[in-house]
Motif scaffolding. Structure first.
Motif, PDB file in Angstrom:
ATOM      1  N   THR A  93      -4.057   5.703   8.890  1.00  0.00           N
ATOM      2  CA  THR A  93      -4.666   4.823   7.719  1.00  0.00           C
ATOM      3  C   THR A  93      -3.579   4.716   6.632  1.00  0.00           C
ATOM      4  OG1 THR A  93      -7.014   5.012   8.687  1.00  0.00           O
ATOM      5  CG2 THR A  93      -6.493   3.807   6.559  1.00  0.00           C
ATOM      6  N   GLN A  94      -3.469   5.732   6.079  1.00  0.00           N
ATOM      7  CA  GLN A  94      -2.649   5.842   4.697  1.00  0.00           C
ATOM      8  C   GLN A  94      -1.340   5.489   5.088  1.00  0.00           C
ATOM      9  OE1 GLN A  94      -2.749   9.927   3.428  1.00  0.00           O
ATOM     10  NE2 GLN A  94      -4.765   9.543   2.378  1.00  0.00           N
ATOM     11  N   ALA A  95      -0.601   5.872   6.211  1.00  0.00           N
ATOM     12  CA  ALA A  95       0.732   5.327   6.775  1.00  0.00           C
ATOM     13  C   ALA A  95       0.450   3.748   6.914  1.00  0.00           C
ATOM     14  CB  ALA A  95       1.195   6.067   7.915  1.00  0.00           C
ATOM     15  N   LYS A  96      -0.252   3.331   7.348  1.00  0.00           N
ATOM     16  CA  LYS A  96      -0.544   1.656   7.441  1.00  0.00           C
ATOM     17  C   LYS A  96      -0.486   1.254   6.220  1.00  0.00           C
ATOM     18  CE  LYS A  96      -2.519   1.654  12.308  1.00  0.00           C
ATOM     19  NZ  LYS A  96      -3.920   1.524  13.033  1.00  0.00           N
ATOM     20  N   GLN A  97      -1.232   1.758   5.305  1.00  0.00           N
ATOM     21  CA  GLN A  97      -1.388   1.145   4.078  1.00  0.00           C
ATOM     22  C   GLN A  97       0.210   1.004   3.476  1.00  0.00           C
ATOM     23  OE1 GLN A  97      -4.232   3.421   2.093  1.00  0.00           O
ATOM     24  NE2 GLN A  97      -6.174   1.801   2.818  1.00  0.00           N
ATOM     25  N   ILE A  98       0.697   2.130   3.280  1.00  0.00           N
ATOM     26  CA  ILE A  98       1.904   2.274   2.734  1.00  0.00           C
ATOM     27  C   ILE A  98       3.058   1.228   3.337  1.00  0.00           C
ATOM     28  CG2 ILE A  98       4.162   3.989   2.530  1.00  0.00           C
ATOM     29  CD1 ILE A  98       2.030   6.285   2.157  1.00  0.00           C
ATOM     30  N   ALA A  99       3.013   1.434   4.724  1.00  0.00           N
ATOM     31  CA  ALA A  99       3.905   0.400   5.452  1.00  0.00           C
ATOM     32  C   ALA A  99       3.713  -0.781   4.996  1.00  0.00           C
ATOM     33  CB  ALA A  99       3.741   0.487   6.895  1.00  0.00           C
ATOM     34  N   ASP A 100       2.435  -1.467   4.887  1.00  0.00           N
ATOM     35  CA  ASP A 100       1.801  -2.832   4.275  1.00  0.00           C
ATOM     36  C   ASP A 100       2.438  -2.903   2.923  1.00  0.00           C
ATOM     37  OD1 ASP A 100       0.690  -3.252   6.824  1.00  0.00           O
ATOM     38  OD2 ASP A 100      -1.163  -3.062   6.171  1.00  0.00           O
ATOM     39  N   GLU A 101       2.212  -1.995   2.171  1.00  0.00           N
ATOM     40  CA  GLU A 101       2.670  -2.350   0.758  1.00  0.00           C
ATOM     41  C   GLU A 101       4.209  -2.435   0.650  1.00  0.00           C
ATOM     42  OE1 GLU A 101       1.203   1.240  -1.353  1.00  0.00           O
ATOM     43  OE2 GLU A 101      -0.814   0.365  -1.322  1.00  0.00           O
ATOM     44  N   THR A 102       5.054  -1.640   1.240  1.00  0.00           N
ATOM     45  CA  THR A 102       6.244  -1.740   1.312  1.00  0.00           C
ATOM     46  C   THR A 102       7.125  -2.874   2.042  1.00  0.00           C
ATOM     47  OG1 THR A 102       6.492   0.506   1.967  1.00  0.00           O
ATOM     48  CG2 THR A 102       8.515  -0.441   2.352  1.00  0.00           C
ATOM     49  N   VAL A 103       6.397  -3.567   3.179  1.00  0.00           N
ATOM     50  CA  VAL A 103       6.635  -4.844   3.621  1.00  0.00           C
ATOM     51  C   VAL A 103       6.451  -6.046   2.472  1.00  0.00           C
ATOM     52  CG1 VAL A 103       6.003  -6.586   5.360  1.00  0.00           C
ATOM     53  CG2 VAL A 103       6.371  -4.489   5.940  1.00  0.00           C
ATOM     54  N   GLN A 104       5.277  -5.950   1.734  1.00  0.00           N
ATOM     55  CA  GLN A 104       4.957  -6.674   0.766  1.00  0.00           C
ATOM     56  C   GLN A 104       6.234  -6.787  -0.412  1.00  0.00           C
ATOM     57  OE1 GLN A 104       2.610  -8.889   1.423  1.00  0.00           O
ATOM     58  NE2 GLN A 104       2.816 -10.024  -0.429  1.00  0.00           N
ATOM     59  N   ILE A 105       6.488  -5.644  -0.691  1.00  0.00           N
ATOM     60  CA  ILE A 105       7.303  -5.311  -1.738  1.00  0.00           C
ATOM     61  C   ILE A 105       8.723  -6.117  -1.278  1.00  0.00           C
ATOM     62  CG2 ILE A 105       8.884  -3.686  -3.130  1.00  0.00           C
ATOM     63  CD1 ILE A 105       6.198  -1.808  -3.206  1.00  0.00           C
ATOM     64  N   ALA A 106       9.166  -5.591  -0.121  1.00  0.00           N
ATOM     65  CA  ALA A 106      10.455  -6.169   0.443  1.00  0.00           C
ATOM     66  C   ALA A 106      10.406  -7.761   0.518  1.00  0.00           C
ATOM     67  CB  ALA A 106      10.589  -5.596   1.884  1.00  0.00           C
ATOM     68  N   LYS A 107       9.171  -8.456   0.801  1.00  0.00           N
ATOM     69  CA  LYS A 107       8.992  -9.694   0.908  1.00  0.00           C
ATOM     70  C   LYS A 107       9.150 -10.456  -0.415  1.00  0.00           C
ATOM     71  CE  LYS A 107       6.280 -10.415   4.790  1.00  0.00           C
ATOM     72  NZ  LYS A 107       4.703 -10.989   5.730  1.00  0.00           N
ATOM     73  N   ASN A 108       8.551  -9.778  -1.612  1.00  0.00           N
ATOM     74  CA  ASN A 108       8.607 -10.086  -2.878  1.00  0.00           C
ATOM     75  C   ASN A 108      10.077  -9.917  -3.439  1.00  0.00           C
ATOM     76  OD1 ASN A 108       6.122 -10.645  -2.719  1.00  0.00           O
ATOM     77  ND2 ASN A 108       5.428  -9.090  -3.674  1.00  0.00           N
ATOM     78  N   ASN A 109      10.924  -9.042  -2.955  1.00  0.00           N
ATOM     79  CA  ASN A 109      12.160  -8.870  -3.469  1.00  0.00           C
ATOM     80  C   ASN A 109      12.993  -9.112  -2.417  1.00  0.00           C
ATOM     81  OD1 ASN A 109      11.078  -7.981  -6.162  1.00  0.00           O
ATOM     82  ND2 ASN A 109      10.425  -6.233  -5.002  1.00  0.00           N
ATOM     83  N   ALA A 110      12.968 -10.100  -1.755  1.00  0.00           N
ATOM     84  CA  ALA A 110      14.052 -10.339  -0.337  1.00  0.00           C
ATOM     85  C   ALA A 110      15.466 -10.388  -1.000  1.00  0.00           C
ATOM     86  CB  ALA A 110      13.673 -11.487   0.234  1.00  0.00           C
ATOM     87  N   PRO A 111      15.751 -11.130  -2.174  1.00  0.00           N
ATOM     88  CA  PRO A 111      17.252 -11.364  -2.565  1.00  0.00           C
ATOM     89  C   PRO A 111      17.734  -9.898  -2.693  1.00  0.00           C
ATOM     90  CG  PRO A 111      15.997 -13.053  -3.438  1.00  0.00           C
ATOM     91  CD  PRO A 111      14.917 -12.144  -2.927  1.00  0.00           C
ATOM     92  N   ILE A 112      17.052  -9.217  -3.413  1.00  0.00           N
ATOM     93  CA  ILE A 112      17.562  -7.685  -4.027  1.00  0.00           C
ATOM     94  C   ILE A 112      17.680  -6.938  -2.634  1.00  0.00           C
ATOM     95  CG2 ILE A 112      17.197  -5.531  -5.402  1.00  0.00           C
ATOM     96  CD1 ILE A 112      15.546  -7.587  -7.124  1.00  0.00           C
ATOM     97  N   VAL A 113      16.777  -7.040  -1.898  1.00  0.00           N
ATOM     98  CA  VAL A 113      17.021  -6.201  -0.569  1.00  0.00           C
ATOM     99  C   VAL A 113      17.978  -6.686   0.199  1.00  0.00           C
ATOM    100  CG1 VAL A 113      15.754  -5.658   1.602  1.00  0.00           C
ATOM    101  CG2 VAL A 113      14.539  -5.747  -0.464  1.00  0.00           C
ATOM    102  N   GLY A 114      18.470  -7.873   0.428  1.00  0.00           N
ATOM    103  CA  GLY A 114      19.543  -8.336   1.192  1.00  0.00           C
ATOM    104  C   GLY A 114      20.637  -8.044   0.450  1.00  0.00           C
TER     105      GLY A 114
END
Length: 111
Positions: free
Chosen positions: A57-78
């Motif tokens: 459950t904790q790993a899923k929450q962390i993964a969801d948060e990471t995906v959300q952060i990556a979506k919010n910062n897509a240009p920087i991640v690119g």
């Protein structure tokens, strides 16, 4: 209309013993149920299963948060991804450019 109740209910010794036995059986059953729950909780297999569930459950929450952060910062991640790709491929690119320069400076020999 009022009913007159005796101040103390009349309980015979026999009824007292029957009630005591019933209460004892009830308390024994309650204790056995509590012991069964305790054994289930303390069973190593169940503890491991609950631990794995919590970690999953904790790993899923962390993964969801990471995906959300990556979506919010897509240009920087690119930009970071392209930079990492260029750093990883700088050796082959450098060799290719050197070969290209070397082949252009080389003059064909005539016989």
């Amino acid at each position: 209309m009022s009913t007159i109740l005796p101040e103390e209910p009349v309980v015979t010794d026999r009824e007292s013993v029957i009630l005591s036995n019933a209460e004892r059986r009830y308390l024994r059953r309650k204790l056995k149920d509590s012991l069964a729950v305790t054994r289930d909780v303390l069973n190593p297999r169940n503890q491991l299963r609950r631990f794995v569930e919590r970690q999953t459950t904790q790993a899923k929450q962390i993964a969801d948060e990471t995906v959300q952060i990556a979506k919010n910062n897509a240009p920087i991640v690119g930009v970071i991804g392209v930079s990492a790709l260029l750093i990883a491929t700088r050796g082959p690119i450098s060799r290719w450019i050197s070969r290209l320069r070397h082949s252009k400076t080389k003059t064909p020999t005539s016989k």
